[in-house]
Motif scaffolding. Structure first.
Motif, short mmCIF file in Angstrom:
data_model
loop_
_atom_site.label_atom_id
_atom_site.label_comp_id
_atom_site.label_asym_id
_atom_site.label_seq_id
_atom_site.Cartn_x
_atom_site.Cartn_y
_atom_site.Cartn_z
N GLY A 289 0.79 -1.22 0.00
CA GLY A 289 0.00 0.00 0.00
C GLY A 289 0.82 1.27 0.00
O GLY A 289 0.58 2.18 -0.80
N ALA B 140 -10.35 1.70 -9.42
CA ALA B 140 -10.98 0.80 -8.46
C ALA B 140 -11.71 -0.35 -9.13
O ALA B 140 -12.15 -1.28 -8.45
CB ALA B 140 -11.95 1.58 -7.58
N ASP C 272 -3.44 -6.15 -3.89
CA ASP C 272 -4.79 -5.61 -3.67
C ASP C 272 -4.98 -4.27 -4.40
O ASP C 272 -5.32 -3.25 -3.78
CB ASP C 272 -5.02 -5.41 -2.18
CG ASP C 272 -6.50 -5.20 -1.84
OD1 ASP C 272 -7.34 -5.44 -2.72
OD2 ASP C 272 -6.79 -4.76 -0.71
N PHE D 34 -7.24 -3.01 -6.33
CA PHE D 34 -8.55 -2.37 -6.38
C PHE D 34 -8.76 -1.40 -5.22
O PHE D 34 -9.56 -0.48 -5.30
CB PHE D 34 -9.66 -3.43 -6.37
CG PHE D 34 -9.61 -4.34 -7.56
CD1 PHE D 34 -9.87 -3.86 -8.83
CD2 PHE D 34 -9.29 -5.67 -7.41
CE1 PHE D 34 -9.82 -4.70 -9.93
CE2 PHE D 34 -9.24 -6.52 -8.50
CZ PHE D 34 -9.49 -6.04 -9.76
N LYS D 35 -8.02 -1.61 -4.11
CA LYS D 35 -8.10 -0.70 -2.97
C LYS D 35 -6.88 0.21 -2.88
O LYS D 35 -7.00 1.42 -2.69
CB LYS D 35 -8.25 -1.50 -1.67
CG LYS D 35 -9.59 -2.21 -1.53
CD LYS D 35 -9.69 -2.91 -0.18
CE LYS D 35 -11.04 -3.60 -0.03
NZ LYS D 35 -11.18 -4.29 1.28
N SER D 36 -5.68 -0.39 -3.04
CA SER D 36 -4.46 0.39 -2.84
C SER D 36 -4.24 1.44 -3.91
O SER D 36 -3.79 2.55 -3.61
CB SER D 36 -3.24 -0.54 -2.77
OG SER D 36 -3.03 -1.22 -4.00
N ARG E 148 -6.75 4.56 -3.62
CA ARG E 148 -6.39 5.31 -2.42
C ARG E 148 -5.10 6.09 -2.63
O ARG E 148 -4.97 7.24 -2.20
CB ARG E 148 -6.22 4.34 -1.24
CG ARG E 148 -7.54 3.76 -0.73
CD ARG E 148 -7.28 2.71 0.34
NE ARG E 148 -8.53 2.13 0.82
CZ ARG E 148 -8.60 1.08 1.65
NH1 ARG E 148 -7.48 0.53 2.10
NH2 ARG E 148 -9.76 0.62 2.04
N TYR F 42 -19.88 -1.38 -9.23
CA TYR F 42 -19.17 -1.07 -7.99
C TYR F 42 -18.75 -2.35 -7.29
O TYR F 42 -19.50 -3.32 -7.23
CB TYR F 42 -20.06 -0.23 -7.07
CG TYR F 42 -20.44 1.10 -7.65
CD1 TYR F 42 -19.47 2.08 -7.86
CD2 TYR F 42 -21.75 1.37 -8.02
CE1 TYR F 42 -19.81 3.31 -8.41
CE2 TYR F 42 -22.10 2.60 -8.57
CZ TYR F 42 -21.12 3.55 -8.76
OH TYR F 42 -21.45 4.76 -9.32
N LYS F 43 -17.55 -2.32 -6.74
CA LYS F 43 -17.05 -3.45 -5.96
C LYS F 43 -17.43 -3.26 -4.50
O LYS F 43 -17.30 -2.15 -3.96
CB LYS F 43 -15.53 -3.55 -6.10
CG LYS F 43 -15.06 -4.13 -7.43
CD LYS F 43 -13.55 -4.23 -7.44
CE LYS F 43 -13.09 -4.98 -8.67
NZ LYS F 43 -13.50 -6.38 -8.65
N GLY G 104 -17.12 -2.58 -0.90
CA GLY G 104 -16.02 -2.04 -0.11
C GLY G 104 -15.01 -1.27 -0.92
O GLY G 104 -14.03 -0.74 -0.37
N GLY G 105 -15.19 -1.19 -2.23
CA GLY G 105 -14.25 -0.49 -3.09
C GLY G 105 -14.48 1.01 -3.10
O GLY G 105 -15.49 1.51 -2.59
N PHE G 106 -13.55 1.74 -3.71
CA PHE G 106 -13.64 3.20 -3.77
C PHE G 106 -14.81 3.61 -4.65
O PHE G 106 -14.99 3.10 -5.75
CB PHE G 106 -12.34 3.77 -4.33
CG PHE G 106 -12.33 5.27 -4.41
CD1 PHE G 106 -11.98 6.04 -3.32
CD2 PHE G 106 -12.70 5.90 -5.59
CE1 PHE G 106 -11.98 7.42 -3.40
CE2 PHE G 106 -12.71 7.28 -5.67
CZ PHE G 106 -12.35 8.04 -4.58
#
Length: 492
Positions: free
Chosen positions: A31, A86, A251, A253-255, A258, A413-414, A416-418
């Motif tokens: 991250g 994302a 990861d 899709f999140k890192s 962000r 949308y995923k 928990g995703g952004f």
């Protein structure tokens, strides 16, 4: 395969397979390292160091307030970019997004513009490293030929390190970002302490036009105040570089989203605090404005020569790390286009070394472009090329925002995703208005005619290869790996 499938793949590697690619790049970036990639590309300390003199000469010290406008506008664009990152985590970023959600022809244009933006950006960055940081640090006299030789050497070393290991890239980039953050924080605190106890600061500098006090057309279109926007517009870019290394991120899709948003916000806040401290610390505005390196001159005036050398040493390392990021991002752009057979010499450029798991030929291409331009172009030709490259990210970001507005309903949308939720359209529209303003600012100065023509020339040059694909290998531009049938083998 539909856009919904692309967005809902269970894991990053499964997405690569679903998109028609065998995962070849190694996922080693955590991250903070992903954040470091974006922040290192922005390189706020380096950007201010390189452009503060232009700000003082065009808009005066008061021009630093334009940084706030640039930071807000670029943050809007970063939010839109993060929406794509994302959901589609593939090397090539905007090239992939446009190819899979619009069509491969539009995607190719994104990819071509991004390639040249990054290829020229690393030349500009490393040349600034050589001439504005390394040579003054070593006490060397200004000499364009010497600076070019140093630039070539730096390009070679950076390329070797980028080829050697993505993990090594992450380590060096993280270290460079740590040093850069340390430089900003320490300098801001030290300047504040010195100015408070010695009374050497001057708050009136924050409202001063400095050497531009009697400048004609200061408030006119293309005038000095508008030119002051350039510092923020040329510094707060490249945050999407994390998306270009998405296939090497854990990861993603999140890192990645962000990192994109956080890097712009961090650079915007830290950069403005740094500018405030520097500007208040100016003792002699005309003298500092006339300096070739005003930031170093301010530090020298407040702390002495030793502090100036420490600053230059830190900036050399920060610039070096930023250059590595640009080379890595550009090589992944080439790799992404080449594996889809949409880049010249694609059979060679798509190769990944099985030992280092890095795209070696693509990286060497970036090195070759840099060396050729450094050795072949005289100074008077190189400068317009670099200035012209500042138009490319604005064109790319404008295209990304337009693409998002057009295809946003096809993005799933995923969990928990952004996501911007109900704010997605207001943010996208605001970002589009901002980018229209940015393009207006960049093309209105009268001396920008040649840089604009250079950008047009780069597009037309790419058009030749596009025409070759369109008329002789149309299937390459009509089919998308993982969505349509497999792209057939084609020799280029």
């Amino acid at each position: 395969m539909t856009a919904k499938d692309v967005a809902s793949s269970a894991t990053p590697d499964e997405e690569c397979l679903d998109c028609g690619y065998e995962p070849e790049l190694k996922r080693t970036l955590g991250g903070f390292q992903v954040f470091a990639v974006s922040f290192a590309f922005i390189s706020v300390a380096v950007g201010i160091f390189a452009t503060y003199d232009d700000l003082l000469k065009s808009a005066g010290p008061v021009g630093i307030w334009l940084w706030i406008l640039a930071a807000i506008g670029q943050a809007l664009v970063a939010l839109v970019v993060a929406q794509f990152a994302a959901r589609i985590a593939l090397s090539g970023s905007s090239y992939q997004w446009a190819s899979r959600l619009a069509n491969p022809k539009i995607g190719w244009l994104f990819g071509w513009l991004t390639f040249w933006y990054l290829a020229i950006a690393v030349i500009a960055l490393d040349n600034a490293l050589a001439s504005q940081a390394f040579m003054p640090l070593m006490g060397m006299q200004e000499n364009e030929d010497t600076a070019r030789i140093i630039t070539v050497v730096v390009l070679i070393v950076q390329s070797v390190l980028v080829i050697a290991s993505t993990r090594l890239l992450g380590m060096i980039t993280s270290s460079a970002v740590g040093i850069e953050l340390g430089i900003i924080v320490v300098l801001v605190i030290a300047l504040a302490v010195v100015m408070v106890f010695t009374g050497s600061g001057d708050l009136s500098n924050l409202a001063s036009r400095g050497v531009t006090t009697d400048a004609p057309n200061y408030f006119a279109i293309g005038g000095g105040l508008m030119a002051g926007m350039i510092m923020g517009l040329t510094t707060l870019v490249g945050f999407d570089s994390a998306a270009n290394l998405a296939e090497e991120a854990k990861d993603p899709f999140k890192s990645v989203p962000r990192a994109i948003v956080a890097s712009v916000l961090a650079a915007g806040v830290l950069g403005f605090v740094f500018l405030i401290a520097l500007t208040v610390a100016i003792k002699d505005i005309p003298a500092v404005s006339a300096s070739g390196s005003p930031v170093a001159a301010i530090i020298r005036g407040q702390f002495g020569v030793v502090a100036e050398r420490i600053l230059l040493a830190g900036l050399v390392f920060a610039m070096f790390g930023a250059g590595m990021v640009v080379i890595a991002a550009c090589s992944r752009q080439v790799f992404a286009m080449a594996r889809d057979k949409r880049f010249p010499a694609h059979e060679l450029m798509k190769k990944v070394n099985p030992k280092t798991q890095t795209p070696v030929p693509a990286t060497l291409l970036i090195l070759a472009v840099g060396v050729v331009l450094m050795l072949a172009l005289p100074g008077e030709a190189l400068i317009p090329l670099i200035v012209g490259s500042t138009l490319l990210p604005a064109l790319i970001y404008t295209g990304i925002v337009i693409l998002y507005i057009a295809v946003r309903k096809r993005l799933e949308y995923k969990p928990g995703g952004f996501s911007l939720g109900r704010f997605e359209m207001p943010v996208a529209v605001a970002a589009l208005i901002w980018e229209a303003f940015v393009l207006f600012v960049l093309v209105t100065p009268g001396d920008n005619t040649i840089p604009v023509l250079i950008v047009v020339g780069l597009v037309l040059a790419g058009g030749v290869y596009f025409a070759f694909m369109f008329f002789f290998h149309r299937e390459i531009l009509d089919e998308e790996p993982g969505i349509d049938d497999a792209v057939p083998e084609v020799t280029a």
